[in-house]
Scaffold this motif. Structure first.
Motif, PDB file in Angstrom:
ATOM      1  N   TYR A 132       7.766 -53.776 -82.894  1.00 53.23           N
ATOM      2  CA  TYR A 132       6.554 -53.352 -82.194  1.00 53.23           C
ATOM      3  C   TYR A 132       6.893 -52.493 -80.969  1.00 53.23           C
ATOM      4  O   TYR A 132       6.295 -51.432 -80.759  1.00 53.23           O
ATOM      5  N   TYR A 133       7.853 -52.954 -80.172  1.00 56.31           N
ATOM      6  CA  TYR A 133       8.146 -52.247 -78.933  1.00 56.31           C
ATOM      7  C   TYR A 133       9.040 -51.024 -79.128  1.00 56.31           C
ATOM      8  O   TYR A 133       9.086 -50.141 -78.267  1.00 56.31           O
ATOM      9  N   ASN A 136       6.363 -49.259 -82.494  1.00 54.15           N
ATOM     10  CA  ASN A 136       4.916 -49.493 -82.487  1.00 54.15           C
ATOM     11  C   ASN A 136       4.404 -49.896 -83.872  1.00 54.15           C
ATOM     12  O   ASN A 136       3.326 -49.488 -84.308  1.00 54.15           O
ATOM     13  N   HIS A 138       3.780 -53.197 -86.564  1.00 55.43           N
ATOM     14  CA  HIS A 138       3.655 -54.647 -86.722  1.00 55.43           C
ATOM     15  C   HIS A 138       4.059 -55.051 -88.136  1.00 55.43           C
ATOM     16  O   HIS A 138       3.526 -54.532 -89.119  1.00 55.43           O
ATOM     17  N   TYR A 167       0.095 -58.024 -77.475  1.00 57.78           N
ATOM     18  CA  TYR A 167       0.748 -58.223 -78.761  1.00 57.78           C
ATOM     19  C   TYR A 167       1.279 -59.647 -78.802  1.00 57.78           C
ATOM     20  O   TYR A 167       2.064 -60.070 -77.945  1.00 57.78           O
ATOM     21  N   LYS A 405       1.086 -49.891 -88.883  1.00 63.53           N
ATOM     22  CA  LYS A 405       1.186 -49.146 -87.642  1.00 63.53           C
ATOM     23  C   LYS A 405       0.147 -49.675 -86.672  1.00 63.53           C
ATOM     24  O   LYS A 405      -1.025 -49.797 -87.017  1.00 63.53           O
TER      25      LYS A 405
END
Length: 407
Positions: A132-133, A136, A138, A167, A405
């Motif tokens: 995610y970081y 971006n 999931h 998140y 995404k």
């Protein structure tokens, strides 16, 4: 593996190990769609009754320390009438408590499966956070399509990992708090019942997963368990141990650095008490619904409950409020006495886990049968030491994973 563990394992057969596995996954399968007329967790309970009866009838048993479990079950049956499903569930609860009290359950297999599941979940959460970081993206380890229809409100969290403006990954659990509720008894046993280097490594990895999930309750429980462990070792011999004191100071400094370096961690901690500026704090969110519904009860309903499961209510109710709403304060008192009795009859650190269960029940609904079964196994089982040497955790990612995404 020590001689005691080997002797315990030799007492159990393949059927015992199958049911140990089923109880290890009873919390995980509960939210899933079932091809049967009952939920998958209820199916496990139903097939368990003959198995537990067989164990009960083949040997002599002691019935000490199960009085409040029996009173709790009988009260719930007679208070507002009962259905066949509830009757089976309460019979199962009494049988399970008796078997656990007599050390007839294959706890070693159960424990090793729960360690594996927690480590796998932690690996999934950490991977979700990294992806995610960095990208971006999931990664969803739980498909919305396999959930029961009444759990559609979890669709956004599962498919995007987002709730409010944060998140919050949770691997293959419904939400971060569900992962925490599964993991904290495992964490307790790894830290206080084994304490070997290998178990501490597992405990540390699971702790990282809990913190990465942003669960406020998980962060507090993780800090509590590690804090007690480090503080005890600092003064275990009645005098200050410099090595352990140095580790305690290092842990405090590391936590402070992590807090100030991570905006996500700051959000997770602040959310526990202050909220996120959009909604209530985590504590308020878990208590307000129950407080509101209980405040609407008249005196008779407060004592004996409404008889309504509260399935149609829109606000969240934690375990203790749910019990009061459905079966009254008398039922909630009996529920607490189940674990208070365990805390009083155990010694040393063993008293800590039932106390934690009581506290958690105020904020989460562990009175639901699948959750209650899981924590009872950990609380009622009497073992001085567990063994993690035979635990092997292999993380395998298959094509069934959903990647989306995050926008």
């Amino acid at each position: 593996m020590d001689a005691v563990t080997t002797m315990r394992q030799n007492k159990y057969n393949a059927l015992d190990k199958i049911f140990a596995f089923l109880y290890a996954i009873i919390v995980i399968v509960q939210p899933l769609r079932s091809f049967l007329p009952v939920t998958l967790s209820m199916a496990i309970i139903i097939v368990s009754v003959p198995y537990l009866l067989f164990l009960l009838l083949t040997r002599k048993n002691k019935f000490k320390n199960i009085a409040f479990v029996t009173l709790y079950a009988v009260y719930r049956i007679i208070n507002h009438g009962t259905s066949v499903e509830e009757l089976i569930t309460m019979l199962f609860l009494i049988l399970l408590a008796t078997i656990l009290n007599n050390n007839r359950f294959d706890f070693d297999s159960f424990f090793k499966w729960t360690v594996r599941i927690c480590c796998l979940a932690s690996a999934c959460v950490i991977l979700q956070v990294v992806m995610y970081y960095i990208a971006n993206v999931h990664i969803s380890f739980l498909h919305v399509g396999i959930l029961r229809e009444d759990l559609s409100n979890y669709e956004r969290l599962i498919s995007t990992g987002m709730t409010s403006n944060a998140y919050r990954p949770s691997a293959f659990f419904l939400e971060p708090s569900a992962f925490t509720q599964y993991a904290y008894p495992v964490l307790f046993y790894l830290i206080f019942k084994d304490g070997s280097r290998e178990s501490i490594k597992y405990a540390f990895f699971i702790s990282l997963g809990i913190i990465a999930s942003t669960s406020g309750m998980g962060i507090m429980l993780t800090i509590l368990l590690w804090g007690v462990y480090l503080f005890y070792n600092c003064f275990r011999d009645g005098k200050l141990n410099r090595k352990w004191f140095g580790l305690l100071c290092l842990a405090i400094v590391a936590c402070m650095i992590a807090y100030f370096a991570s905006l996500q961690l700051q959000y997770s901690v602040q959310r526990i008490f202050q909220g996120d500026g959009v909604g209530n704090s985590a504590i308020q969110g878990r208590l307000e619904g129950g407080q509101y519904y209980v405040s609407q009860l008249n005196r008779s309903e407060f004592i004996f409950g409404t008889g309504d499961t509260g399935a149609e209510l829109t606000l969240y109710m934690s375990g203790v409020y749910h019990l009061v709403y459905t079966d009254g304060i008398l039922c909630a008192a009996l529920f607490f006495l189940i674990f208070i009795m365990q805390a009083l009859t155990k010694k040393g650190f063993d008293r800590l886990l039932p106390v934690i269960v009581i506290i958690v029940s105020v904020f989460s609904d562990i009175s639901l049968i699948h959750s209650l079964v899981y924590v009872m196994i950990y609380v009622f089982t009497a073992v001085n030491k567990v063994d993690t040497k035979m635990v092997r955790v292999r993380t395998k990612f298959t094509s069934g994973i959903e990647i989306s995404k995050v926008i």
